[in-house]
Design a protein around this motif. Structure first.
Motif, PDB file in Angstrom:
ATOM      1  N   TRP A 232      65.508 -17.598 -27.875  1.00  0.00           N
ATOM      2  CA  TRP A 232      64.130 -18.011 -27.556  1.00  0.00           C
ATOM      3  C   TRP A 232      63.708 -19.220 -28.392  1.00  0.00           C
ATOM      4  CZ3 TRP A 232      59.825 -16.098 -30.974  1.00  0.00           C
ATOM      5  CH2 TRP A 232      58.603 -16.660 -30.612  1.00  0.00           C
ATOM      6  N   GLU A 233      63.950 -19.180 -29.684  1.00  0.00           N
ATOM      7  CA  GLU A 233      63.517 -20.270 -30.563  1.00  0.00           C
ATOM      8  C   GLU A 233      64.221 -21.584 -30.216  1.00  0.00           C
ATOM      9  OE1 GLU A 233      62.350 -17.705 -34.572  1.00  0.00           O
ATOM     10  OE2 GLU A 233      64.326 -18.659 -34.432  1.00  0.00           O
ATOM     11  N   GLN A 234      65.503 -21.506 -29.897  1.00  0.00           N
ATOM     12  CA  GLN A 234      66.237 -22.731 -29.575  1.00  0.00           C
ATOM     13  C   GLN A 234      65.775 -23.310 -28.236  1.00  0.00           C
ATOM     14  OE1 GLN A 234      68.215 -23.905 -32.043  1.00  0.00           O
ATOM     15  NE2 GLN A 234      67.469 -22.056 -33.053  1.00  0.00           N
ATOM     16  N   MET A 235      65.634 -22.477 -27.235  1.00  0.00           N
ATOM     17  CA  MET A 235      65.227 -22.947 -25.913  1.00  0.00           C
ATOM     18  C   MET A 235      63.787 -23.433 -25.909  1.00  0.00           C
ATOM     19  SD  MET A 235      67.906 -22.633 -23.976  1.00  0.00           S
ATOM     20  CE  MET A 235      67.322 -22.618 -22.284  1.00  0.00           C
ATOM     21  N   ARG A 236      62.973 -22.868 -26.753  1.00  0.00           N
ATOM     22  CA  ARG A 236      61.560 -23.259 -26.833  1.00  0.00           C
ATOM     23  C   ARG A 236      61.380 -24.634 -27.462  1.00  0.00           C
ATOM     24  NH1 ARG A 236      58.522 -19.934 -31.262  1.00  0.00           N
ATOM     25  NH2 ARG A 236      59.946 -21.249 -32.485  1.00  0.00           N
ATOM     26  N   ASP A 237      62.174 -24.935 -28.482  1.00  0.00           N
ATOM     27  CA  ASP A 237      61.899 -26.102 -29.317  1.00  0.00           C
ATOM     28  C   ASP A 237      62.786 -27.305 -29.040  1.00  0.00           C
ATOM     29  OD1 ASP A 237      59.973 -24.583 -30.579  1.00  0.00           O
ATOM     30  OD2 ASP A 237      61.327 -23.916 -32.175  1.00  0.00           O
ATOM     31  N   ARG A 238      63.916 -27.129 -28.395  1.00  0.00           N
ATOM     32  CA  ARG A 238      64.871 -28.227 -28.272  1.00  0.00           C
ATOM     33  C   ARG A 238      64.758 -28.931 -26.931  1.00  0.00           C
ATOM     34  NH1 ARG A 238      68.889 -28.435 -32.143  1.00  0.00           N
ATOM     35  NH2 ARG A 238      68.989 -26.620 -33.531  1.00  0.00           N
ATOM     36  N   SER A 239      65.137 -30.209 -26.944  1.00  0.00           N
ATOM     37  CA  SER A 239      65.284 -30.948 -25.690  1.00  0.00           C
ATOM     38  C   SER A 239      66.746 -30.881 -25.256  1.00  0.00           C
ATOM     39  CB  SER A 239      64.855 -32.402 -25.882  1.00  0.00           C
ATOM     40  OG  SER A 239      65.629 -33.019 -26.906  1.00  0.00           O
TER      41      SER A 239
END
Length: 583
Positions: free
Chosen positions: A145-152
């Protein structure tokens, strides 16, 4: 105690003397000699050779670094295969292609009816764990969740960005996921979970640690050996897999060119193959007759020419339309597919791919012809203020000179990009092709904020030949690829743009309503698709596809429902006895 051990000795001596006297007084012959047991013949069967392990050798096109299934830069058939083998998903495609609970990983997953906000509860099976012994737990959900939320540069992140919190309960085996708004597409989330305990604190964990496969497996196989130089991956049965054990001991992936793969399949050196083939290779595969079975498998990717309206040179829609009018679309499709099976999957929609349920062409009739229209090119460029002089189109003293990007070492995308440049040059539109690394292209160049046009990243790319992923929830796909970027309420910063920089504030409420279920995808698409075509921000070319070739000596290989692919059935493959790979 010492004396007590010696006291019986006189008795033993007396007994021996008595026996000697009795022996001397009898006429009985001496007892026969008994042979030592060491020289006696044995009735045991001779030792047998240990059984050879069952091995499936699969031919593939290429093996290059980067296997994160959630990163645009790493999208490839091999990434699809390895992630299906080793990364567990909350939901998987059922027989009809619709998402069903993966009951190997989860005991249940349901919307919590009495929660104040839209909340989903996942219950992970107690025995579910990674191949290194760590449990699959809530931290794996949190990490993704954190990676998909914050990364382009990630694949379809909208659903993850609607999540406000992920909580761990019951020792990490229950996960509560809370959303800002209702999200009917929640079953499309948390596919291909990653081992958070090995990635979250590793330097470059998201971008670099997955360059050579996965450090731990949550599936029926795990990586035994990974050799990029030899183009070979050896997978062994994961003995810690809590589900049904795999029927074969090893799966070997071997990369080779088309000719070598064809010869290996013909000779039996490989038992199956997953190939991207051109027309000539397809004919050669058909010539194998009954030796192999052939199936065309569409991939969840549409090859697309993107026109970035955030580019200074393409900010005018008339210029974008002139560029499209200069192209021979049929030739681009032939170039990208090589005349292979993907050529039959021509794409004429901005959201759904041709093989998806509900697909129908949305392209306006006659608006985007398959062949160049020089007169239209000239009219549109003149309307945009360009003059044709000295063999080029010039406005305000500057020639129209476009930069076309294609991912480095992606042969089909590079071929299409070069063909686009040649076709534009035929209409006196200058163009240059660049081939940046995938991470650079998808994470920094394409999603750049148009307000930072002074930076090199924002202005470097005008067009791109790129993959447009599709997923099980088309409303989420539409929002991820064509929705406006969100704004962080705390910092006021704009999140990364989509790859074309498209944002229509009048369409945004419709896109969001489809995502939250307030309106149907079909109704929203009927409004969004015409606006996308009118804006001339993307030209879909074809859905990518591979050919699955299977020899008769291997059993259990299935096509896979939806986009799961044949490697989703790898636990049931039964290969032939082969090399042991004990290293």
């Amino acid at each position: 105690m010492y004396r007590s051990r010696r006291r019986p000795l006189p008795v033993v001596a007396l007994l021996l003397v008595s026996l000697s006297v009795l022996a001397g007084c009898t006429n009985a012959p001496p007892p026969p000699l008994v042979e030592s047991t060491s020289s006696a013949p044995t009735s045991e069967p001779p030792p047998t050779e240990p059984a050879q392990p069952k091995v499936v050798v699969a031919g593939i096109d290429e093996l290059s670094g980067g296997f994160n299934p959630h990163a645009l830069a790493d999208q490839s058939p091999v990434t699809d295969a390895l992630s299906e083998l080793m990364l567990p998903s909350a939901f998987v495609p059922g027989p009809d292609g619709k998402q069903v609970l993966n009951d190997t990983l989860l005991k249940s997953a349901e919307v919590v009816g009495d929660a104040d906000e839209f909340t989903v509860r996942y219950r992970i099976r107690t025995g579910a764990g990674w191949s290194d012994g760590a449990p699959i737990a809530a931290e794996d959900f949190v990490y993704l969740w954190e990676q998909m939320r914050d990364r382009s540069g990630v694949v379809n992140p909208v659903g993850y960005r609607m999540i406000s919190d992920v909580e761990s309960r019951q020792g990490g085996k229950t996960v509560l996921v809370t959303f800002d708004q209702p999200y009917p597409g929640w079953k499309s989330l948390f596919d291909h979970l990653l081992p958070a305990h090995l990635l979250k604190d590793a330097p470059g964990g998201w971008t670099d640690t997955l360059d050579k496969g996965y450090p731990a497996s949550g599936g029926p196989f795990a990586i035994r050996r990974f050799d990029l130089d030899r183009g070979e991956v050896v997978l062994m049965r994961n003995e810690r897999f809590w589900g049904k054990p795999a029927k074969s001991d090893r799966i070997v992936l071997r990369a080779a060119d088309r000719s070598a793969n064809l010869n290996a399949l013909r000779s039996g050196k490989v038992q199956m193959g997953m190939f991207t083939v051109d027309g000539r290779t397809m004919d050669a595969l058909r010539d194998l007759d009954e030796q192999v079975s052939l199936t065309t498998l569409p991939r969840p990717v549409t090859s697309t020419l993107l026109l970035r309206r955030t580019s200074p040179q393409l900010s005018d829609v008339r210029v974008r339309r002139a560029v499209l009018a200069a192209l021979d679309r049929n030739a681009l499709v032939r170039k990208g597919t090589g005349g292979g099976p993907a050529q039959q999957l021509r794409a004429h929609s901005q959201v759904l791919a041709p093989s998806q349920p509900g697909y129908s062409p949305t392209e306006p009739a006659g608006e985007f012809p398959d062949s160049p229209r020089p007169q239209r090119v000239e009219r549109l460029l003149k309307e945009a203020g360009y003059q044709h002089t000295g063999g080029s189109w010039v406005r305000d003293g500057a020639p129209l000179n476009l930069v076309i990007a294609a991912q480095f070492e992606d042969e089909s995308y590079e071929d299409v990009a070069n063909a686009v440049a040649e076709q534009l040059a035929a209409q006196d539109i200058q163009a240059t092709v660049i081939t940046p690394e995938g991470d650079e292209l998808y994470r920094t160049m394409l999603p750049a904020d148009p307000e930072t046009r002074g930076s090199p990243d924002a202005a470097e790319v005008d067009l791109a030949v790129a993959p447009r992923p599709v997923g099980p929830d088309p409303a989420s796909t539409m929002a991820s690829q064509w929705g406006c970027p969100g704004v962080d309420p705390e910092t006021g910063r704009t999140a990364a743009f989509n790859m074309t920089g498209f944002c229509d504030r009048l369409l945004q409420p419709t896109i969001e309503a489809a995502t939250t279920g307030e309106t149907s995808f079909e109704k929203a698409s009927a409004r969004v698709e015409p606006a996308l075509w009118s804006s001339a921000v993307a030209l879909p070319l074809y859905q990518e596809a591979q050919v699955l070739a299977v020899r008769r000596e291997i059993s259990g290989v299935e096509d896979g429902p939806g986009f799961a692919g044949p490697f989703s059935s790898a636990g049931d493959w039964v290969g032939a006895p082969g090399e042991s790979y004990d290293w």
